[in-house]
Design a protein around this motif. Structure first.
Motif, short mmCIF file in Angstrom:
data_model
loop_
_atom_site.label_atom_id
_atom_site.label_comp_id
_atom_site.label_asym_id
_atom_site.label_seq_id
_atom_site.Cartn_x
_atom_site.Cartn_y
_atom_site.Cartn_z
N TRP A 1 41.51 47.69 28.89
CA TRP A 1 41.42 48.36 29.98
C TRP A 1 40.54 47.69 31.09
O TRP A 1 40.59 47.73 32.38
CB TRP A 1 40.81 49.98 29.82
CG TRP A 1 41.66 50.77 29.41
CD1 TRP A 1 41.70 51.54 28.06
CD2 TRP A 1 42.79 51.57 29.92
NE1 TRP A 1 42.90 52.17 27.94
CE2 TRP A 1 43.45 52.21 29.15
CE3 TRP A 1 43.17 51.27 31.37
CZ2 TRP A 1 44.46 52.77 29.72
CZ3 TRP A 1 44.26 51.75 31.64
CH2 TRP A 1 45.25 52.73 30.89
N SER A 2 39.38 47.05 30.59
CA SER A 2 38.67 46.20 31.42
C SER A 2 39.28 45.02 32.32
O SER A 2 38.91 44.53 33.26
CB SER A 2 37.31 45.53 30.60
OG SER A 2 37.81 44.45 29.57
N VAL A 3 40.55 44.65 31.51
CA VAL A 3 41.34 43.49 32.13
C VAL A 3 42.42 44.30 33.19
O VAL A 3 42.50 43.74 34.26
CB VAL A 3 42.06 42.71 31.32
CG1 VAL A 3 43.00 41.73 31.81
CG2 VAL A 3 40.87 41.76 30.41
N THR A 4 42.86 45.25 32.71
CA THR A 4 43.96 46.06 33.26
C THR A 4 43.59 46.68 34.44
O THR A 4 44.24 46.56 35.47
CB THR A 4 44.55 47.14 32.46
OG1 THR A 4 45.03 46.48 31.17
CG2 THR A 4 45.86 47.92 33.02
N LEU B 1 44.26 47.22 40.22
CA LEU B 1 43.86 47.52 41.66
C LEU B 1 43.81 46.41 42.83
O LEU B 1 44.10 46.67 43.88
CB LEU B 1 42.41 47.92 41.34
CG LEU B 1 42.05 49.18 40.74
CD1 LEU B 1 40.32 49.40 40.62
CD2 LEU B 1 42.44 50.38 41.64
N GLY B 2 43.75 45.39 42.19
CA GLY B 2 44.15 44.18 42.92
C GLY B 2 45.53 43.91 43.56
O GLY B 2 45.70 43.49 44.60
N LEU C 1 38.75 38.61 37.18
CA LEU C 1 37.52 39.54 37.35
C LEU C 1 37.61 40.30 35.82
O LEU C 1 36.56 40.48 35.28
CB LEU C 1 37.45 40.37 38.36
CG LEU C 1 36.37 41.43 38.30
CD1 LEU C 1 35.11 40.73 38.68
CD2 LEU C 1 36.69 42.25 39.66
N GLY C 2 38.67 40.73 35.37
CA GLY C 2 38.75 41.59 34.33
C GLY C 2 38.51 40.58 32.97
O GLY C 2 37.82 41.14 32.07
N CYS C 3 38.84 39.49 32.93
CA CYS C 3 38.70 38.41 31.74
C CYS C 3 37.17 38.22 31.75
O CYS C 3 36.52 38.39 30.70
CB CYS C 3 39.47 37.18 31.99
SG CYS C 3 41.22 37.56 31.71
#
Length: 118
Positions: free
Chosen positions: A64-67, A72-73, A101-103
């Motif tokens: 979820w932190s990557v998705t 959104l981007g 940013l997610g990675c």
């Protein structure tokens, strides 16, 4: 030929290991590696909360932190492309920015939760 001299070159290479002539630095390096591996194993045995569910939770957190930043981007980029068309694809650029940013966010969480030291 005397008993102290090797018969060929291969015998001279083997003398380093047979006589216990490991250098002190190499020996301390090996001992340090073994000690750190043992410490990791003991820590893993003590921490019983790291079950399969912990792994699934971490996997979901990373996913979820990557998705979320990637989606959104992409949505913001699609909105910009629909309002102000141009020669560059804002959708693609912001999608890549969101994944990056997610990675970075996932990397931060892994280091925080895993208590990994540099």
């Amino acid at each position: 030929m005397s008993d102290n001299q090797p018969d060929n070159e291969n015998d001279s290479d083997n003398l380093d290991f047979q006589g216990g002539l490991l250098h002190l630095h190499e020996q301390s390096h090996i001992e340090h590696r073994i000690a750190s591996q043992e410490a990791r194993k003991l820590k893993a045995q003590r921490e019983k909360h790291h079950t399969i569910w912990f792994g699934f939770g971490m996997f979901g957190l990373i996913g979820w932190s990557v998705t979320i930043p990637a989606v959104l981007g992409a949505m913001l980029g699609a909105w910009i492309d629909s309002r102000w068309p141009g020669p560059y694809s804002w959708t693609l650029m912001l999608l890549i920015g969101g994944v990056t940013l997610g990675c970075l966010n996932a990397w931060k969480w892994i280091h925080k939760e895993g208590d990994i030291k540099k």
